[in-house]
Design a protein around this motif. Sequence first.
Motif, PDB file in Angstrom:
ATOM      1  N   THR A  75       0.852  -1.185   0.000  1.00 33.60           N
ATOM      2  CA  THR A  75       0.000   0.000   0.000  1.00 33.60           C
ATOM      3  C   THR A  75       0.889   1.236   0.000  1.00 33.60           C
ATOM      4  OG1 THR A  75      -1.696  -1.218   1.222  1.00 33.60           O
ATOM      5  CG2 THR A  75      -1.874   1.180   1.225  1.00 33.60           C
ATOM      6  N   PHE A  76       0.622   2.142  -0.935  1.00 32.67           N
ATOM      7  CA  PHE A  76       1.478   3.301  -1.150  1.00 32.67           C
ATOM      8  C   PHE A  76       0.691   4.600  -1.006  1.00 32.67           C
ATOM      9  CE2 PHE A  76       3.471  -0.237  -3.159  1.00 32.67           C
ATOM     10  CZ  PHE A  76       4.823  -0.038  -2.986  1.00 32.67           C
ATOM     11  N   VAL A  77       1.368   5.633  -0.531  1.00 36.96           N
ATOM     12  CA  VAL A  77       0.772   6.959  -0.369  1.00 36.96           C
ATOM     13  C   VAL A  77       0.545   7.563  -1.748  1.00 36.96           C
ATOM     14  CG1 VAL A  77       1.139   9.291   0.529  1.00 36.96           C
ATOM     15  CG2 VAL A  77       1.871   7.299   1.878  1.00 36.96           C
ATOM     16  N   ARG A  78      -0.668   8.072  -1.960  1.00 38.96           N
ATOM     17  CA  ARG A  78      -1.005   8.740  -3.224  1.00 38.96           C
ATOM     18  C   ARG A  78      -0.824  10.245  -3.126  1.00 38.96           C
ATOM     19  NH1 ARG A  78      -6.578   7.475  -5.622  1.00 38.96           N
ATOM     20  NH2 ARG A  78      -5.638   8.665  -7.297  1.00 38.96           N
ATOM     21  N   ARG A  79      -1.223  10.812  -1.974  1.00 43.69           N
ATOM     22  CA  ARG A  79      -1.125  12.266  -1.827  1.00 43.69           C
ATOM     23  C   ARG A  79      -0.908  12.622  -0.362  1.00 43.69           C
ATOM     24  NH1 ARG A  79      -5.903  14.921  -0.175  1.00 43.69           N
ATOM     25  NH2 ARG A  79      -7.699  13.552  -0.053  1.00 43.69           N
ATOM     26  N   SER A  80      -0.398  13.818  -0.142  1.00 44.39           N
ATOM     27  CA  SER A  80      -0.134  14.273   1.222  1.00 44.39           C
ATOM     28  C   SER A  80      -1.279  15.154   1.692  1.00 44.39           C
ATOM     29  CB  SER A  80       1.197  15.020   1.277  1.00 44.39           C
ATOM     30  OG  SER A  80       1.142  16.153   0.443  1.00 44.39           O
ATOM     31  N   LEU A  81      -1.189  15.577   2.929  1.00 48.26           N
ATOM     32  CA  LEU A  81      -2.182  16.465   3.530  1.00 48.26           C
ATOM     33  C   LEU A  81      -1.461  17.633   4.174  1.00 48.26           C
ATOM     34  CD1 LEU A  81      -4.482  13.921   5.406  1.00 48.26           C
ATOM     35  CD2 LEU A  81      -5.066  15.216   3.369  1.00 48.26           C
ATOM     36  N   GLY A  82      -2.092  18.783   4.173  1.00 49.70           N
ATOM     37  CA  GLY A  82      -1.578  19.922   4.918  1.00 49.70           C
ATOM     38  C   GLY A  82      -0.195  20.371   4.506  1.00 49.70           C
ATOM     39  N   ALA A  83       0.334  21.261   5.318  1.00 49.94           N
ATOM     40  CA  ALA A  83       1.648  21.826   5.031  1.00 49.94           C
ATOM     41  C   ALA A  83       2.375  22.139   6.329  1.00 49.94           C
ATOM     42  CB  ALA A  83       1.496  23.093   4.197  1.00 49.94           C
ATOM     43  N   ALA A  84       2.428  21.192   7.245  1.00 44.29           N
ATOM     44  CA  ALA A  84       3.089  21.398   8.531  1.00 44.29           C
ATOM     45  C   ALA A  84       4.263  20.429   8.640  1.00 44.29           C
ATOM     46  CB  ALA A  84       2.118  21.178   9.673  1.00 44.29           C
ATOM     47  N   PRO A  85       5.386  20.745   7.988  1.00 42.35           N
ATOM     48  CA  PRO A  85       6.516  19.816   8.019  1.00 42.35           C
ATOM     49  C   PRO A  85       7.035  19.596   9.432  1.00 42.35           C
ATOM     50  CG  PRO A  85       7.186  21.928   7.099  1.00 42.35           C
ATOM     51  CD  PRO A  85       5.689  21.977   7.282  1.00 42.35           C
ATOM     52  N   ALA A  86       7.577  18.401   9.634  1.00 48.21           N
ATOM     53  CA  ALA A  86       8.078  18.017  10.964  1.00 48.21           C
ATOM     54  C   ALA A  86       9.174  18.946  11.452  1.00 48.21           C
ATOM     55  CB  ALA A  86       8.566  16.577  10.929  1.00 48.21           C
ATOM     56  N   ASP A  87       9.898  19.591  10.546  1.00 46.55           N
ATOM     57  CA  ASP A  87      10.999  20.470  10.946  1.00 46.55           C
ATOM     58  C   ASP A  87      10.583  21.942  10.992  1.00 46.55           C
ATOM     59  OD1 ASP A  87      10.707  20.849   8.233  1.00 46.55           O
ATOM     60  OD2 ASP A  87      12.836  20.663   7.766  1.00 46.55           O
ATOM     61  N   SER A  88       9.289  22.216  11.033  1.00 47.69           N
ATOM     62  CA  SER A  88       8.789  23.583  11.088  1.00 47.69           C
ATOM     63  C   SER A  88       9.235  24.262  12.385  1.00 47.69           C
ATOM     64  CB  SER A  88       7.260  23.573  11.016  1.00 47.69           C
ATOM     65  OG  SER A  88       6.730  24.833  11.386  1.00 47.69           O
ATOM     66  N   PRO A  89       9.614  25.531  12.315  1.00 41.08           N
ATOM     67  CA  PRO A  89       9.949  26.266  13.548  1.00 41.08           C
ATOM     68  C   PRO A  89       8.769  26.301  14.526  1.00 41.08           C
ATOM     69  CG  PRO A  89      10.560  27.550  11.612  1.00 41.08           C
ATOM     70  CD  PRO A  89       9.807  26.346  11.122  1.00 41.08           C
ATOM     71  N   LEU A  90       7.562  26.253  14.007  1.00 39.02           N
ATOM     72  CA  LEU A  90       6.390  26.250  14.875  1.00 39.02           C
ATOM     73  C   LEU A  90       6.352  25.004  15.745  1.00 39.02           C
ATOM     74  CD1 LEU A  90       3.652  27.575  12.432  1.00 39.02           C
ATOM     75  CD2 LEU A  90       4.753  28.806  14.315  1.00 39.02           C
ATOM     76  N   ARG A  91       6.855  23.891  15.219  1.00 42.14           N
ATOM     77  CA  ARG A  91       6.890  22.661  16.007  1.00 42.14           C
ATOM     78  C   ARG A  91       7.778  22.852  17.233  1.00 42.14           C
ATOM     79  NH1 ARG A  91       6.200  16.935  15.276  1.00 42.14           N
ATOM     80  NH2 ARG A  91       7.613  15.810  16.651  1.00 42.14           N
ATOM     81  N   GLY A  92       8.921  23.493  17.055  1.00 44.09           N
ATOM     82  CA  GLY A  92       9.822  23.754  18.170  1.00 44.09           C
ATOM     83  C   GLY A  92       9.182  24.645  19.217  1.00 44.09           C
ATOM     84  N   GLU A  93       8.470  25.671  18.751  1.00 45.11           N
ATOM     85  CA  GLU A  93       7.783  26.565  19.683  1.00 45.11           C
ATOM     86  C   GLU A  93       6.699  25.813  20.451  1.00 45.11           C
ATOM     87  OE1 GLU A  93       6.365  30.134  17.771  1.00 45.11           O
ATOM     88  OE2 GLU A  93       8.195  30.254  16.559  1.00 45.11           O
ATOM     89  N   LEU A  94       5.985  24.959  19.752  1.00 45.07           N
ATOM     90  CA  LEU A  94       4.936  24.189  20.405  1.00 45.07           C
ATOM     91  C   LEU A  94       5.527  23.187  21.395  1.00 45.07           C
ATOM     92  CD1 LEU A  94       1.932  23.669  20.652  1.00 45.07           C
ATOM     93  CD2 LEU A  94       2.100  22.113  18.701  1.00 45.07           C
ATOM     94  N   ALA A  95       6.651  22.584  21.035  1.00 42.24           N
ATOM     95  CA  ALA A  95       7.320  21.638  21.943  1.00 42.24           C
ATOM     96  C   ALA A  95       7.769  22.358  23.215  1.00 42.24           C
ATOM     97  CB  ALA A  95       8.511  20.986  21.243  1.00 42.24           C
ATOM     98  N   GLU A  96       8.292  23.561  23.068  1.00 42.88           N
ATOM     99  CA  GLU A  96       8.709  24.341  24.239  1.00 42.88           C
ATOM    100  C   GLU A  96       7.497  24.686  25.107  1.00 42.88           C
ATOM    101  OE1 GLU A  96      10.599  26.134  27.194  1.00 42.88           O
ATOM    102  OE2 GLU A  96      11.533  24.909  25.624  1.00 42.88           O
ATOM    103  N   TRP A  97       6.405  25.069  24.473  1.00 45.70           N
ATOM    104  CA  TRP A  97       5.180  25.363  25.212  1.00 45.70           C
ATOM    105  C   TRP A  97       4.720  24.124  25.974  1.00 45.70           C
ATOM    106  CZ3 TRP A  97       0.252  23.362  25.132  1.00 45.70           C
ATOM    107  CH2 TRP A  97      -0.688  24.070  25.873  1.00 45.70           C
ATOM    108  N   ALA A  98       4.773  22.948  25.340  1.00 50.13           N
ATOM    109  CA  ALA A  98       4.348  21.703  25.990  1.00 50.13           C
ATOM    110  C   ALA A  98       5.241  21.399  27.194  1.00 50.13           C
ATOM    111  CB  ALA A  98       4.367  20.548  24.991  1.00 50.13           C
ATOM    112  N   ARG A  99       6.549  21.659  27.062  1.00 52.53           N
ATOM    113  CA  ARG A  99       7.461  21.453  28.201  1.00 52.53           C
ATOM    114  C   ARG A  99       7.091  22.368  29.369  1.00 52.53           C
ATOM    115  NH1 ARG A  99      11.079  20.188  24.077  1.00 52.53           N
ATOM    116  NH2 ARG A  99      11.701  22.318  23.630  1.00 52.53           N
TER     117      ARG A  99
END
Length: 133
Positions: A75-99
Amino acid sequence: MIEYRIDRRSGVATYVQIVQQTKQALRMGLLEPGDKLPAAREVVEATAVNPNTVLKAYRELEREGLVEARRGLGTFVRRSLGAAPADSPLRGELAEWARRAQAAGLERDDVAALFAAVLDEHFDSTAKEQENR
């Protein structure tokens, strides 16, 4: 490759958890078009769920046009969703907020509820603003 984690206490059907985790990986850019999902057998071995449950999840993803089954290949991926890459700076900010939230004594469910409330407030008000334009 995605690794599914099943929470049997969540009250969410196992196949739905697999669908949700796959969609999250697609949104985060962890899975991209052309990537192969783990074989149902591999998911069964890793999570101890019924093979039919995995196949049901994969069929749901296929019905939604996100993946395609190729006979004898997987089974193979046909298409992606959204635009929130794992290396987004927002992810780091959210991780800090969670900490900080954890350090303040909030439990996971407290953080999830707080975050969901903020999302609802922001996205509901944004949608209303756009409707009024």
